[in-house]
Design an enzyme around this catalytic site. Structure first.
Site, PDB file in Angstrom:
ATOM      1  CE  LYS A 173      43.028  41.393  41.834  1.00 54.62           C
ATOM      2  NZ  LYS A 173      44.157  42.329  41.671  1.00 54.62           N
ATOM      3  CG  ASP A 218      41.516  44.392  40.054  1.00 55.27           C
ATOM      4  OD1 ASP A 218      42.726  44.549  40.246  1.00 55.27           O
ATOM      5  OD2 ASP A 218      41.068  43.928  38.983  1.00 55.27           O
TER       6      ASP A 218
HETATM    7  N1  GLU Z   1      43.892  45.541  42.618  1.00 54.24           N
HETATM    8  C1  GLU Z   1      45.151  46.179  42.825  1.00 54.24           C
HETATM    9  C2  GLU Z   1      46.266  45.304  42.276  1.00 54.24           C
HETATM   10  O1  GLU Z   1      46.075  44.639  41.289  1.00 54.24           O
HETATM   11  C3  GLU Z   1      45.356  46.662  44.250  1.00 54.24           C
HETATM   12  C4  GLU Z   1      45.263  45.626  45.322  1.00 54.24           C
HETATM   13  C5  GLU Z   1      45.285  46.191  46.745  1.00 54.24           C
HETATM   14  O2  GLU Z   1      45.423  47.397  46.916  1.00 54.24           O
HETATM   15  O3  GLU Z   1      45.194  45.358  47.654  1.00 54.24           O
HETATM   16  O4  GLU Z   1      47.371  45.260  42.765  1.00 54.24           O
END
Ligand code: GLU
Length: 448
Positions: free
Chosen positions: A121, A161
Site C-alpha cells: 500500500k 484508494d
Molecule cells: N485500494 C483497494 C483496496 O483497498 C484496491 C487495491 C487494488 O486494486 O490494488 O483493496
C-alpha cells in the site's frame, strides 16, 4: 517478549497498525498451535515486518508558484504469493502507521482473492480535495518520479484508494510511461480506453454486495426490500448503492467528511446518477443533495458526539464504505438496537476492536473488510491478466468472474472458521484462510 509488545515498542505511534495486527494474531493463534512448524519458522515475526518501506519527499509547485512538500510512502509488505499489490491513498490523515495497517490488511485480502497477488500500500498526506486540476497533476507527476524506481508490472502494481481515482491514475501512468518508455500494466484502475478493465470502478462495491448476498443466503434470506445504511459517497459507496438497488434493497444514507444525508424515501437510480456527477465530476459536497432532493435530511458532522448519527436509523443492513474506525462501540450498539442484522464492510477496517467484539457477540452476519471488499483488488488482478494478454474481456465476463471470486471468498471464510470450531465467524475465517495461504508460501520459499 510477546510479539505484540515488540511491535508496539518498535513503533509506538502506529496505532492503526497495532490494531490490524492484534486482530489477526488473535485469530491465527489456533493455527499456530496446530502447526508447530509455523512458530519454528517465526512466521508471525516475519509477516508483521514489511519486506520494504519506501518513504520519500514529494516537492511540487502550487498555483501561486509556492513550493510545497508532502511525504510519499510505499510499504511493500509481502511478496510471498505474488507481486506487491494494493492502492495509493492521498489524504491528509496518511502517515506510515496508516499505510502499514492498510498494507498488512491487503496481504490477507489479496490472499483470499484466489489470485497470485502479494500485498502493499502507498500514498501521501497530500489532500487532493482543495487543489486545482493542475496542482493535482503536478503532484502526481512528482510522486511518480520517485515511485517509478520501486514499482513494475512484475514487482509492485499500485492502484487507487481514497483520494486516488481515474484522474490521478491517469497522471501517474503518464509519468511512469514517460520515465520508463514502456506501456505496461504497472497500475490498475486505468481508463478502459488505455488498458483498464471494465467493471474495475464498480468492483469493490459490487463485490461487497455479492458478499452480503452470500451471507444472507446462509440464512435463506436475500437483499430484497432490505433497508440499508451506506456511509461514504466515493467509488465504493456509489457502486455498493448501485448493486443494492439492482438486488431490490433500499439505501437511505450516504456521507462525506462534512456530514451525511438521510433519504427515507430511498436513493433511487436517478438520485444515484446525480450523486455520481456531483462527486466524480463536480467534486462537490454531499450537503448539496438536499438542495436537489429537499425531502431528504442533511446533518453536518458534530465532533461533540461520541457516536455517528448515520448509524442510528432503523435499518436491516449496514455497509460502512467510508474509512477506518468509522464504527465505534456506541455505533455498534446503535446499529443492533435499530434492528441491523447484517454488517458488510466496503471500507478497510471501518470497525474499532470494541465494535467488532460487540458485533461478534450478537452473532449477526458480519463480513469484515478484508473479505467483503476484496472484489476491488480481485478485478485489479483481472486487469493485470488482461494487460498481460493484451486483451479486454467484456463487462459481463468480468462481472461474472468477480461474482464467482466473491462466492469463493465467502465459502473459504466459512470453511476455515468451521475448521477451527468457529462456525459463521467471518473475521476468524478470513484471517485464518488468508494467513495460511501466505505462510505456506513463505515456508515453501525458505528463509527469505
Ligand atoms: N485500494 C483497494 C483496496 O483497498 C484496491 C487495491 C487494488 O486494486 O490494488 O483493496
Amino acid at each position: 517478549m510477546p510479539i505484540m509488545t515488540t511491535i508496539k515498542e518498535r513503533d509506538p505511534e502506529q496505532r492503526e497498525f497495532h490494531q490490524a495486527v492484534a486482530e489477526v494474531l488473535e485469530s491465527v493463534k489456533p493455527v499456530l498451535d496446530r502447526n508447530p512448524a509455523y512458530r519454528k519458522a517465526a512466521v508471525l515475526e516475519r509477516i508483521t515486518e514489511p519486506e520494504r518501506v519506501i518513504m520519500f519527499r514529494v516537492p511540487w509547485m502550487d498555483d501561486q508558484e509556492q513550493v510545497r512538500v508532502n511525504r510519499g510512502f510505499r510499504v511493500e509488505m509481502s511478496s510471498a504469493i505474488g507481486p506487491y499489490k494494493g492502492g495509493l491513498r492521498f489524504h491528509p490523515s496518511v502517515n506510515l502507521g496508516i499505510i502499514k495497517f492498510l498494507a498488512f490488511e491487503q496481504v490477507f485480502k489479496n490472499s483470499l482473492t484466489t489470485l497470485t497477488l502479494g500485498g502493499g500500500k502507498g500514498g501521501s498526506d497530500f489532500n487532493p480535495k482543495d487543489k486545482s486540476e493542475n496542482e493535482v497533476m503536478r503532484f502526481c507527476q512528482s510522486f511518480m518520479m520517485e515511485l517509478s524506481h520501486h514499482i513494475g508490472p512484475n514487482t509492485d502494481v499500485p492502484a487507487g484508494d481514497i483520494g486516488v481515482g481515474a484522474r490521478e491514475i491517469g497522471y501517474l501512468f503518464g509519468t511512469y510511461k514517460r520515465m520508463r518508455n514502456e506501456f505496461t500494466g504497472v497500475l490498475t484502475g486505468k481508463s478502459i480506453h488505455w488498458g483498464g478493465s471494465l467493471i474495475r470502478p464498480e468492483a469493490t462495491g459490487y463485490g461487497a454486495v455479492f458478499f452480503a448476498a452470500e451471507m444472507l443466503a446462509t440464512r435463506n434470506d436475500t437483499l430484497q426490500d432490505k433497508i440499508c445504511l451506506v456511509s461514504g459517497s466515493g467509488n465504493v459507496a456509489q457502486y455498493t448503492t448501485e448493486k443494492l438497488l439492482e438486488l431490490g434493497g433500499k439505501v437511505v444514507t450516504l456521507s462525506d467528511s462534512a456530514g451525511y444525508i438521510y433519504d427515507e424515501a430511498g436513493i433511487t437510480a436517478e438520485k444515484l446518477a446525480w450523486v455520481k456527477r456531483l462527486k466524480n465530476y463536480r467534486r462537490g459536497r454531499i450537503a448539496e443533495y438536499i438542495e436537489q432532493f429537499p425531502e431528504a435530511l442533511y446533518r453536518p458532522v458534530d465532533d461533540s458526539l461520541h457516536y455517528n448519527p448515520l448509524w442510528n436509523h432503523k435499518a436491516h443492513c449496514a455497509f460502512p464504505c467510508a474509512t477506518q474506525n468509522e464504527i465505534n462501540e456506541h455505533d455498534a450498539n446503535n446499529l443492533l438496537a435499530n434492528g441491523v442484522t447484517l454488517i458488510c464492510e466496503g471500507a478497510n477496517m471501518p470497525s474499532t476492536p470494541e465494535a467488532v467484539d460487540i458485533i461478534l457477540a450478537e452473532k449477526i452476519l458480519y463480513g469484515p473488510g478484508k473479505a467483503a471488499n476484496a472484489g476491488g483488488v480481485a478485478v485489479s488482478g483481472l486487469e493485470m491478466a488482461q494487460n498481460s494478454m493484451r486483451l479486454n474481456w467484456p463487462a459481463a465476463e468480468v462481472e461474472e468472474r468477480l461474482h464467482q471470486i466473491m462466492k469463493s471468498i465467502h465459502r473459504t471464510c466459512l470453511d476455515a472458521a468451521a475448521d477451527y470450531g468457529l462456525p459463521g465467524n467471518y473475521v476468524a475465517g478470513a484471517n485464518i484462510a488468508g494467513f495460511t495461504k501466505v505462510v505456506n508460501a513463505m515456508l515453501d520459499q525458505g528463509l527469505v
